[in-house]
Design an enzyme around this catalytic site. Sequence first.
Site, PDB file in Angstrom:
ATOM      1  N   ASP A  32      40.555  87.852  48.723  1.00  0.00           N
ATOM      2  CA  ASP A  32      41.238  87.856  47.429  1.00  0.00           C
ATOM      3  C   ASP A  32      41.812  89.240  47.118  1.00  0.00           C
ATOM      4  O   ASP A  32      41.296  90.253  47.594  1.00  0.00           O
ATOM      5  CB  ASP A  32      40.230  87.448  46.345  1.00  0.00           C
ATOM      6  CG  ASP A  32      40.912  86.998  45.072  1.00  0.00           C
ATOM      7  OD1 ASP A  32      42.150  86.833  45.072  1.00  0.00           O
ATOM      8  OD2 ASP A  32      40.212  86.824  44.060  1.00  0.00           O
ATOM      9  N   ASN A  80      46.228  76.251  46.119  1.00  0.00           N
ATOM     10  CA  ASN A  80      47.337  77.182  46.379  1.00  0.00           C
ATOM     11  C   ASN A  80      48.692  76.471  46.499  1.00  0.00           C
ATOM     12  O   ASN A  80      49.742  77.098  46.367  1.00  0.00           O
ATOM     13  CB  ASN A  80      47.090  78.025  47.641  1.00  0.00           C
ATOM     14  CG  ASN A  80      46.043  79.093  47.459  1.00  0.00           C
ATOM     15  OD1 ASN A  80      45.408  79.525  48.415  1.00  0.00           O
ATOM     16  ND2 ASN A  80      45.834  79.546  46.220  1.00  0.00           N
TER      17      ASN A  80
HETATM   18  C1  FPP Z   1      44.394  85.552  47.620  1.00  0.00           C
HETATM   19  O1  FPP Z   1      45.054  86.664  47.058  1.00  0.00           O
HETATM   20  C2  FPP Z   1      44.903  85.290  48.954  1.00  0.00           C
HETATM   21  C3  FPP Z   1      45.528  84.152  49.357  1.00  0.00           C
HETATM   22  C4  FPP Z   1      45.777  83.047  48.450  1.00  0.00           C
HETATM   23  C5  FPP Z   1      46.059  83.973  50.700  1.00  0.00           C
HETATM   24  C6  FPP Z   1      45.345  84.687  51.807  1.00  0.00           C
HETATM   25  C7  FPP Z   1      46.334  84.952  52.866  1.00  0.00           C
HETATM   26  C8  FPP Z   1      46.352  86.014  53.706  1.00  0.00           C
HETATM   27  C9  FPP Z   1      45.298  87.017  53.759  1.00  0.00           C
HETATM   28  C10 FPP Z   1      47.489  86.256  54.635  1.00  0.00           C
HETATM   29  C11 FPP Z   1      47.778  85.179  55.598  1.00  0.00           C
HETATM   30  C12 FPP Z   1      46.593  84.707  56.340  1.00  0.00           C
HETATM   31  C13 FPP Z   1      46.532  84.603  57.671  1.00  0.00           C
HETATM   32  C14 FPP Z   1      45.330  84.018  58.303  1.00  0.00           C
HETATM   33  C15 FPP Z   1      47.612  85.071  58.524  1.00  0.00           C
HETATM   34  P1  FPP Z   1      45.890  86.454  45.719  1.00  0.00           P
HETATM   35  O2  FPP Z   1      47.301  86.263  46.107  1.00  0.00           O
HETATM   36  O3  FPP Z   1      45.291  85.371  44.899  1.00  0.00           O
HETATM   37  O4  FPP Z   1      45.674  87.862  45.051  1.00  0.00           O
HETATM   38  P2  FPP Z   1      45.591  88.154  43.488  1.00  0.00           P
HETATM   39  O5  FPP Z   1      44.354  87.467  42.968  1.00  0.00           O
HETATM   40  O6  FPP Z   1      45.442  89.654  43.452  1.00  0.00           O
HETATM   41  O7  FPP Z   1      46.849  87.667  42.863  1.00  0.00           O
END
Ligand code: FPP
Length: 252
Positions: A32, A80
């Site tokens: 996250d 998501n």
């Molecule tokens: C949460 O951060 C993260 C995600 C919803 C996606 C995770 C994806 C990756 C790490 C990159 C792609 C993955 C691979 C395996 C190549 P958020 O966007 O909710 O962050 P925030 O809470 O700060 O808005």
Amino acid sequence: MLILFWMKFSLKKKAVNLDTLKVPEHLAVIMDGNGRWAKKRGLPRVAGHRTGADSVKHIVKSCDQLGIKYLTLYAFSSENWNRPESEVEALMGLLEKFLKERLPEMLEDNVRLKAIGRLDMLPKNVRDELDHAIAKTAANTAVTMILALSYGGREEIVDAAKQLALKAVAGDIKIEDIDNQMLSDHLYTADIPDPDLLIRTSGELRLSNFLLWQLSYAEIVITDKLWPDFRHDQLVASLQEFSLRDRRFGKV
Ligand code: FPP
């Protein structure tokens, strides 16, 4: 002189800590904070996801070094899909690129890839890359990296319940024989041991529909680090916290 003393002290501290480090067999991670990482730098959210994908590459290597056999990463949740279309597209694009570009490295590092979730909901190009990488790495024996994609813990339990109901209606199982083990055997993770440790980055104190069944007895470590900043040293720090836990599994 002071610097020499500090160097000696910090090296010694690291060595002692690593000696006593308890390593989970299965580590699960809620990655996250990508969006906040990007916002802090005045960058678009996708820049956070991109650097987050670099963290994935580093953490898989660290797991191998540390002896962690299973690593499950929450890469895309059922919820998501409700993000803006442009972000969903960017995440799917990143995933496809990651799978294509990292496959040679996974083969070299003996990493086995698996995926859990409602994978039929993924775009065809992503699904094809995923199936290809899973097939190519199937015989690898170092770390098993499990990507949770279009994944929800409640959805997984619903899917298992439907399978059991179908089997019961067909007369293949008896309702009174359904127990914890049988339900576990019908989850996406049927052949994978339950996680010993869940790490969530960015300081949030939630499970967010991740591995609800499997995390029943996992230890939870929350770190304030944002996922794009989470690398080997942060993983070791989380394992140090895990090492101090007394796991009793409901016993005394
Ligand atoms: C949460 O951060 C993260 C995600 C919803 C996606 C995770 C994806 C990756 C790490 C990159 C792609 C993955 C691979 C395996 C190549 P958020 O966007 O909710 O962050 P925030 O809470 O700060 O808005």
